[in-house]
Write an enzyme that holds these catalytic residues in place. Structure first.
Site, PDB file in Angstrom:
ATOM      1  N   CYS A  26       0.905  -1.286   0.105  1.00 49.19           N
ATOM      2  CA  CYS A  26      -0.381   0.032  -0.448  1.00 49.19           C
ATOM      3  C   CYS A  26       0.504   1.525   0.155  1.00 49.19           C
ATOM      4  CB  CYS A  26      -1.232  -0.279   1.123  1.00 49.19           C
ATOM      5  SG  CYS A  26      -1.519  -1.643   0.803  1.00 49.19           S
ATOM      6  N   ASP A  44     -20.957  12.261 -14.755  1.00 46.89           N
ATOM      7  CA  ASP A  44     -22.347  11.765 -14.202  1.00 46.89           C
ATOM      8  C   ASP A  44     -22.633  10.414 -13.238  1.00 46.89           C
ATOM      9  OD1 ASP A  44     -21.246   9.063 -15.044  1.00 46.89           O
ATOM     10  OD2 ASP A  44     -23.235   9.214 -16.524  1.00 46.89           O
TER      11      ASP A  44
HETATM   12  C1  BEZ Z   1       0.580  -4.664   1.503  1.00 42.04           C
HETATM   13  O1  BEZ Z   1       0.002  -3.577   1.752  1.00 42.04           O
HETATM   14  O2  BEZ Z   1       1.591  -4.641   1.300  1.00 42.04           O
HETATM   15  C2  BEZ Z   1      -0.652  -5.859   2.774  1.00 42.04           C
HETATM   16  C3  BEZ Z   1      -1.277  -5.822   3.236  1.00 42.04           C
HETATM   17  C4  BEZ Z   1      -1.809  -6.603   3.695  1.00 42.04           C
HETATM   18  C5  BEZ Z   1      -2.123  -7.737   2.978  1.00 42.04           C
HETATM   19  C6  BEZ Z   1      -1.072  -8.256   2.229  1.00 42.04           C
HETATM   20  C7  BEZ Z   1       0.035  -7.385   1.924  1.00 42.04           C
END
Ligand code: BEZ
Length: 224
Positions: free
Chosen positions: A46, A139
């Site tokens: 992330c 929209d």
């Molecule tokens: C990650 O963002 O690295 C991750 C998050 C949840 C499960 C596996 C990876």
């Protein structure tokens, strides 16, 4: 599980975000919108995704697309995580990114939008949020949805590419073929009669001959 299908209107939810409280329709205004979800704060994949999204913010803005992310944790956690994301990008560890991150601490929104990944559980055995991409048109209807499991990071070059395709095909009677990139030729949509197509695409139409004799593979240079 509830969720969103193509053509559905975005729910007009209220949420707390790193840029303050929002009501989703007001946030979108008349723009296109992209909502991308994340399993959890302070997780490696992330962090790389949000870093890349932050770097690409001017590209989305050029295309009139408002960006917004969602992750399970609180606004306070998100703000602290933003410092790491900015540092990961080699920038000052500021608490803000160029777009808000929604706090969905009790997963209400993730459930409503059909975003949970049943295979990735937190320490309490609760499913984490998957990596979803929703693109909404002006929209406020869903134009594209991509769903990745938590363990596979997204490709933001591809997300920009599909935005280019969505915006082109929203306004012109064309479709984009396999591996299309902006500037490549596009396909004339099958429903458009030949005479009308000739008028609409003055740059010309190239039809590929096929064994079936059917003239459905019709290319034209990308219209302006
Ligand atoms: C990650 O963002 O690295 C991750 C998050 C949840 C499960 C596996 C990876």
């Amino acid at each position: 599980m509830p969720g969103l299908l193509l053509g559905d209107e975005a729910p007009n939810f209220e949420a707390d975000t790193t840029h303050g409280p929002i009501r989703f329709h007001d946030f979108l205004g008349d723009s296109w919108g992209i909502l991308f979800s994340h399993p959890r704060d302070f997780t490696p994949v992330c962090t790389t995704e949000l870093g890349r999204a932050a770097k690409l913010a001017p590209e989305f803005s050029k295309r009139n697309v408002k960006m917004i992310a969602l992750s399970i944790d609180s606004v306070q956690d998100h703000l602290s995580w933003c410092k790491d994301i900015n540092a990961y990008n080699g920038d000052q560890p500021a608490e803000k990114l160029p777009f808000p991150i929604i706090a969905d601490k009790n997963r209400e929104l993730a459930v409503k939008l059909g975003m949970l990944d049943p295979d990735e559980l937190d320490k309490d055995g609760m499913p984490l949020t998957a990596r979803v991409v929703f693109v909404f048109g002006p929209d406020k209807k869903l134009k594209l949805s991509i769903l990745y499991p938590a363990t596979t990071g997204r490709n933001f070059d591809e997300i920009l590419r599909v935005v280019d395709s969505l915006q082109l095909t929203a306004y012109k009677k064309v479709a984009t073929p396999v591996d299309w990139k902006p500037g490549d030729s596009v396909m004339v949509v099958p429903s458009l009669p030949e005479e009308e197509a000739k008028k609409l695409f003055p740059k010309g139409i190239f039809t590929k001959e096929l064994p079936s004799g059917k003239k459905y593979l019709r290319y034209t240079p990308q219209p302006e």
